[in-house]
Design a protein around this motif. Structure first.
Motif, PDB file in Angstrom:
ATOM      1  N   GLU A   1       1.229   4.070  -3.042  1.00  0.00           N
ATOM      2  CA  GLU A   1       0.954   5.481  -2.801  1.00  0.00           C
ATOM      3  C   GLU A   1       2.153   6.346  -3.201  1.00  0.00           C
ATOM      4  OE1 GLU A   1      -1.718   6.872  -2.275  1.00  0.00           O
ATOM      5  OE2 GLU A   1      -1.233   8.878  -1.550  1.00  0.00           O
TER       6      GLU A   1
ATOM      7  N   ASP B   1       0.836  -1.201   0.000  1.00  0.00           N
ATOM      8  CA  ASP B   1       0.000   0.000   0.000  1.00  0.00           C
ATOM      9  C   ASP B   1       0.870   1.250   0.000  1.00  0.00           C
ATOM     10  OD1 ASP B   1      -2.657   1.494   0.750  1.00  0.00           O
ATOM     11  OD2 ASP B   1      -1.180   2.136   2.252  1.00  0.00           O
ATOM     12  N   CYS B   2       1.908   1.194   0.799  1.00  0.00           N
ATOM     13  CA  CYS B   2       2.809   2.331   0.928  1.00  0.00           C
ATOM     14  C   CYS B   2       3.512   2.586  -0.398  1.00  0.00           C
ATOM     15  CB  CYS B   2       3.813   2.021   2.035  1.00  0.00           C
ATOM     16  SG  CYS B   2       5.000   3.318   2.323  1.00  0.00           S
TER      17      CYS B   2
ATOM     18  N   LYS C   1      -2.147  12.793  10.098  1.00  0.00           N
ATOM     19  CA  LYS C   1      -0.985  13.308  10.820  1.00  0.00           C
ATOM     20  C   LYS C   1      -0.652  14.759  10.462  1.00  0.00           C
ATOM     21  CE  LYS C   1       3.193  11.518  12.787  1.00  0.00           C
ATOM     22  NZ  LYS C   1       4.452  10.886  12.568  1.00  0.00           N
TER      23      LYS C   1
ATOM     24  N   LEU D   1      -1.767   4.459   3.847  1.00  0.00           N
ATOM     25  CA  LEU D   1      -0.687   5.397   4.121  1.00  0.00           C
ATOM     26  C   LEU D   1      -1.150   6.839   3.910  1.00  0.00           C
ATOM     27  CD1 LEU D   1       2.472   5.774   4.625  1.00  0.00           C
ATOM     28  CD2 LEU D   1       2.589   6.072   2.144  1.00  0.00           C
ATOM     29  N   ALA D   2      -1.868   7.045   2.811  1.00  0.00           N
ATOM     30  CA  ALA D   2      -2.330   8.397   2.506  1.00  0.00           C
ATOM     31  C   ALA D   2      -3.301   8.893   3.585  1.00  0.00           C
ATOM     32  CB  ALA D   2      -3.003   8.415   1.144  1.00  0.00           C
TER      33      ALA D   2
ATOM     34  N   VAL E   1       2.031   9.180  -6.237  1.00  0.00           N
ATOM     35  CA  VAL E   1       2.417  10.574  -6.043  1.00  0.00           C
ATOM     36  C   VAL E   1       3.560  10.942  -6.999  1.00  0.00           C
ATOM     37  CG1 VAL E   1       3.414  12.213  -4.402  1.00  0.00           C
ATOM     38  CG2 VAL E   1       1.604  10.658  -3.668  1.00  0.00           C
TER      39      VAL E   1
ATOM     40  N   LYS F   1      -3.352   7.970   6.683  1.00  0.00           N
ATOM     41  CA  LYS F   1      -2.540   8.279   7.867  1.00  0.00           C
ATOM     42  C   LYS F   1      -1.801   9.595   7.703  1.00  0.00           C
ATOM     43  CE  LYS F   1      -1.202   3.644   9.493  1.00  0.00           C
ATOM     44  NZ  LYS F   1       0.009   2.786   9.492  1.00  0.00           N
ATOM     45  N   GLN F   2      -1.290   9.819   6.493  1.00  0.00           N
ATOM     46  CA  GLN F   2      -0.543  11.060   6.235  1.00  0.00           C
ATOM     47  C   GLN F   2      -1.430  12.280   6.438  1.00  0.00           C
ATOM     48  OE1 GLN F   2       0.988  10.093   2.309  1.00  0.00           O
ATOM     49  NE2 GLN F   2       3.097  10.113   3.049  1.00  0.00           N
TER      50      GLN F   2
ATOM     51  N   TYR G   1       4.005   7.079  10.283  1.00  0.00           N
ATOM     52  CA  TYR G   1       2.613   7.547  10.285  1.00  0.00           C
ATOM     53  C   TYR G   1       1.708   6.682  11.139  1.00  0.00           C
ATOM     54  CZ  TYR G   1       3.955  10.794   6.690  1.00  0.00           C
ATOM     55  OH  TYR G   1       4.544  11.822   6.018  1.00  0.00           O
TER      56      TYR G   1
ATOM     57  N   GLN H   1      10.335  11.717  -1.975  1.00  0.00           N
ATOM     58  CA  GLN H   1       9.424  11.329  -0.894  1.00  0.00           C
ATOM     59  C   GLN H   1      10.085  10.471   0.162  1.00  0.00           C
ATOM     60  OE1 GLN H   1       5.286  10.144  -2.168  1.00  0.00           O
ATOM     61  NE2 GLN H   1       6.364   9.989  -4.121  1.00  0.00           N
TER      62      GLN H   1
ATOM     63  N   PRO I   1       2.734  14.763  -1.991  1.00  0.00           N
ATOM     64  CA  PRO I   1       2.450  14.490  -0.583  1.00  0.00           C
ATOM     65  C   PRO I   1       2.009  15.760   0.156  1.00  0.00           C
ATOM     66  CG  PRO I   1       4.824  14.510  -1.014  1.00  0.00           C
ATOM     67  CD  PRO I   1       4.148  14.694  -2.323  1.00  0.00           C
TER      68      PRO I   1
ATOM     69  N   VAL J   1       5.971   3.592   7.013  1.00  0.00           N
ATOM     70  CA  VAL J   1       4.724   3.120   7.622  1.00  0.00           C
ATOM     71  C   VAL J   1       4.742   3.415   9.126  1.00  0.00           C
ATOM     72  CG1 VAL J   1       3.373   1.062   8.187  1.00  0.00           C
ATOM     73  CG2 VAL J   1       4.315   1.351   5.879  1.00  0.00           C
TER      74      VAL J   1
END
Lengths: 322, 203, 121
Positions: free
Chosen positions: B15, B11-12, C20, C13-14, B19, C16-17, B203, B128, C105, B200
């Motif tokens: 993402e 998932d990370c 946060k 993740l997004a 981006v 959570k980002q 966050y 990132q 991000p 991970v």
């Protein structure tokens, strides 16, 4: 601790070119390598437009490259394989290379000065060695391809390649409805000739005969060695009458003049079979060879040193005997 | 060594890649001054041995090209990015991008596009994860003349894992498809997993 | 009183980002959704003050959610947070009623500026 004492001298000693321009493409830096190769002095060129200092740069192309580096802040590259050089510079191998200019691999990098102003740094590597090897390789490959097509002794096309061309020409003639003729000829009494003068004598006659025949052909004809002493000629865009004329000339060219070999004067002759393409379909080239071969056989039977054309009735004869 | 990614790591990674692709697409659009739309790519982790078979059907025609570019960063991040193209639209794209067909070869255009795509995308990815990358010059491994599948087999055998990123992008009214493959050696996979775990956890 | 906030993104993740990136001073009651369909179910069943909306999602994408919000006349602020940051896309979501467009991000400082601008903190 500052690394200036390292970076300065190394930059000057580097066997690669380093060039820096600002956003307006004005020259900011040239290292010694580039100054020496281009005979441009940094002190004189600094602040001037890059395209004025190096007048024969590919300006539009380079502007686009630099713009992409500045805008995307990503490197850009240029390879000698696609563009032999960016800056015209002499190289240091004047004897070994066929090219006058240094082949170059270039890397264009985004570079910001301490105040954050954007610049482009171009690194120029001398790739002349690779360029030279590549050229050698290409020449070698070309020679290899040539030798794959040609019969070593006579320099006529070899059988495999000649047959391929025959097949293609037959297809082309069928498609465009153009006439096409085939000559097959054979050196008369070749065995006897070999027995009398040795194989070298026989080879000498074959070489001389090939040269004489070649002189009578057009660029568009395909001349190949079909077997030991048997040869074939594909005459493109030629009907039977024209082919007969060519055959007569070839026949005469061989018999009219003896071949000199080790003080011997060797008299020789050929028999020629001629056929014009009239078969259709995928196997047409095989039928054509069969017909020319039949005519050649008749030329031999009728006493050699002559030209005989194939006539349709002989098909039946061939069918009966087979 | 485990080359299996956990659900969270996957998932990370997806993402981060989304981006990065967004950043690349935007940069490309600004640079070309035309509307470029890059769809969010599907990513897939595959054993690199499977790669040639996966692409054979799609790119086995003579009208395909393969361009490769190596990348190297900190923390053992390294690999090879490969962009695969169908050449059908190459000439039209070249004209749209402002290439003169007389002074810039098709290969030059292909390496340019590949390089821009690869470096803007990977820079976005590196940014990132607080990394930075350097790149080797792009190389055309195969084009009209050469056998694509052979080149792919030859390249894939050097790597253990491949991250397959399907990119399709649209330029004004022309859609232009290509596939990007990130080929990553085993130890770099381990490093990437550590990097992902770190993110991970953050966050 | 805490503001009911929905974070809609298919990536954990997004989500959570975003969570946060919200300032500590922001008193929010946070719900999450992993796609557009889940988001609409929540939006239609309870009062939500603010939605952080991703654009590219399975099932129903962010554009679809914006269209449904407009059509149903749902009363909520939407801030789009997207990896797809091209001007054309920004224009489109603004036309569909999104309050702001933030690119991924997420930059926490920028987020605070936007929240302040609309009086949400």
């Amino acid at each position: 601790m500052s690394d200036d004492w390292l970076t300065g001298p190394i930059l000057e000693q580097l066997s690669s070119g380093v060039l820096v321009v600002d956003e307006e493409f004005q020259l900011v830096y040239l290292n010694t390598f580039l100054q020496r190769h281009s005979s441009v002095q940094l002190t004189e060129a600094k602040g001037k437009s890059l395209f004025k200092v190096f007048a024969d740069l590919p300006e539009a192309w380079l502007r686009r490259k630099f713009a992409s580096v500045l805008e995307l802040q990503s490197p850009s590259f240029s390879s000698w394989e696609q563009r032999q050089y960016v800056i015209k510079l002499p190289h240091l191998r004047p004897v070994t290379s066929s090219s006058q200019y240094m082949a170059q691999n270039c890397t264009m990098l985004p570079l910001n000065d301490p105040s954050g102003r954007r610049h482009v740094c171009m690194l120029i590597e001398d790739a002349t060695d690779a360029f030279v090897y590549q050229q050698h390789l290409q020449t070698t490959l070309q020679k290899l391809e040539q030798s794959n097509r040609v019969d070593g002794l006579t320099q006529a096309l070899n059988r495999r390649y000649w047959e391929e061309q025959l097949k293609l020409e037959v297809q082309r003639a069928q498609r465009y409805q153009q006439p096409l003729s085939l000559l097959l000829f054979d050196l008369d009494k070749f065995k006897q000739l070999n027995d009398q003068y040795g194989h070298l004598g026989g080879d000498c006659v074959l070489i001389e005969l090939t040269a004489r025949v070649r002189g009578l052909l057009r660029d568009t004809d395909w001349f190949g060695r079909y077997g030991g002493e048997e040869f074939g000629i594909v005459l493109t865009n030629t009907a039977l009458a024209g082919a007969m004329e060519v055959a007569e000339r070839i026949c005469l060219a061989v018999s009219s003049k003896a071949v000199t070999f080790n003080e011997h004067s060797i008299q020789s002759s050929i028999s020629v079979g001629v056929a014009q393409l009239d078969a259709a379909g995928e196997r047409a080239h095989e039928v054509l060879i069969g017909q020319a071969d039949m005519a050649l056989y008749n030329a031999k039977r009728e006493g050699r040193n002559r030209v005989v054309s194939y006539s349709a009735g002989e098909t039946e004869f061939q069918l009966k005997t087979n | 060594m485990s080359t299996v990614f956990s659900e969270e790591q996957r998932d990370c990674l997806q993402e981060l890649i989304n981006v990065a692709m967004g950043l690349a697409s935007d940069k490309l659009a600004r640079f070309l001054n035309t509307f470029v739309h890059i769809q969010v790519p599907a990513i897939e982790l595959v054993n690199s041995a499977q790669i040639p078979a996966q692409f054979e059907a799609q790119y086995s025609s003579a009208e395909a090209a393969l361009v490769s570019q190596g990348f190297l960063g900190n923390d053992g991040l390294r690999g090879e990015a490969i962009v695969l193209y169908q050449l059908e639209n190459a000439h039209r794209i070249a004209a749209l991008l402002g290439y003169d067909t007389d002074n810039a070869s098709e290969l030059e255009m292909l390496t340019d596009i590949s390089s821009i795509l690869t470096t803007t995308f990977l820079n976005g990815l590196a940014e990132q994860i607080d990394n930075s990358l350097s790149y080797s010059a792009p190389r055309v491994l195969s084009s009209r003349q050469n056998n694509m599948t052979e080149a792919l087999i030859e390249t894939a055998c050097h790597w253990e894992l491949a991250l397959r990123v399907d990119i399709s992008y649209q330029l004004i009214h022309h859609s232009f498809n290509c596939d990007m493959l990130l080929l990553i050696p085993g130890e770099a996979v381990l490093n990437i997993q550590q990097i992902l775990d770190r993110i991970v956890e953050e966050y | 009183m805490a503001l009911p906030v929905l974070i809609c993104d298919d990536s954990l993740l997004a989500r959570k980002q975003v969570r946060k990136s919200l300032p500590e001073s922001f008193d929010a009651d946070i719900l999450t959704a992993a796609n557009g369909v889940e988001a609409l179910t929540i939006l239609r069943s309870q009062e939500i003050g603010l939605v952080f909306l991703d654009l590219t999602m399975p099932e129903l994408d962010g554009i679809g959610v914006l269209e449904a919000i407009k059509q149903d006349g749902l009363d909520c602020f939407v801030i789009v947070i997207s990896a797809d940051i091209q001007p054309e896309m920004q224009k489109r979501v603004t036309e569909l009623g999104a309050l702001a467009f933030i690119h991924k991000p997420v930059n926490p400082e920028k987020l605070v500026v936007i929240l302040k601008h609309y009086g949400l903190i």
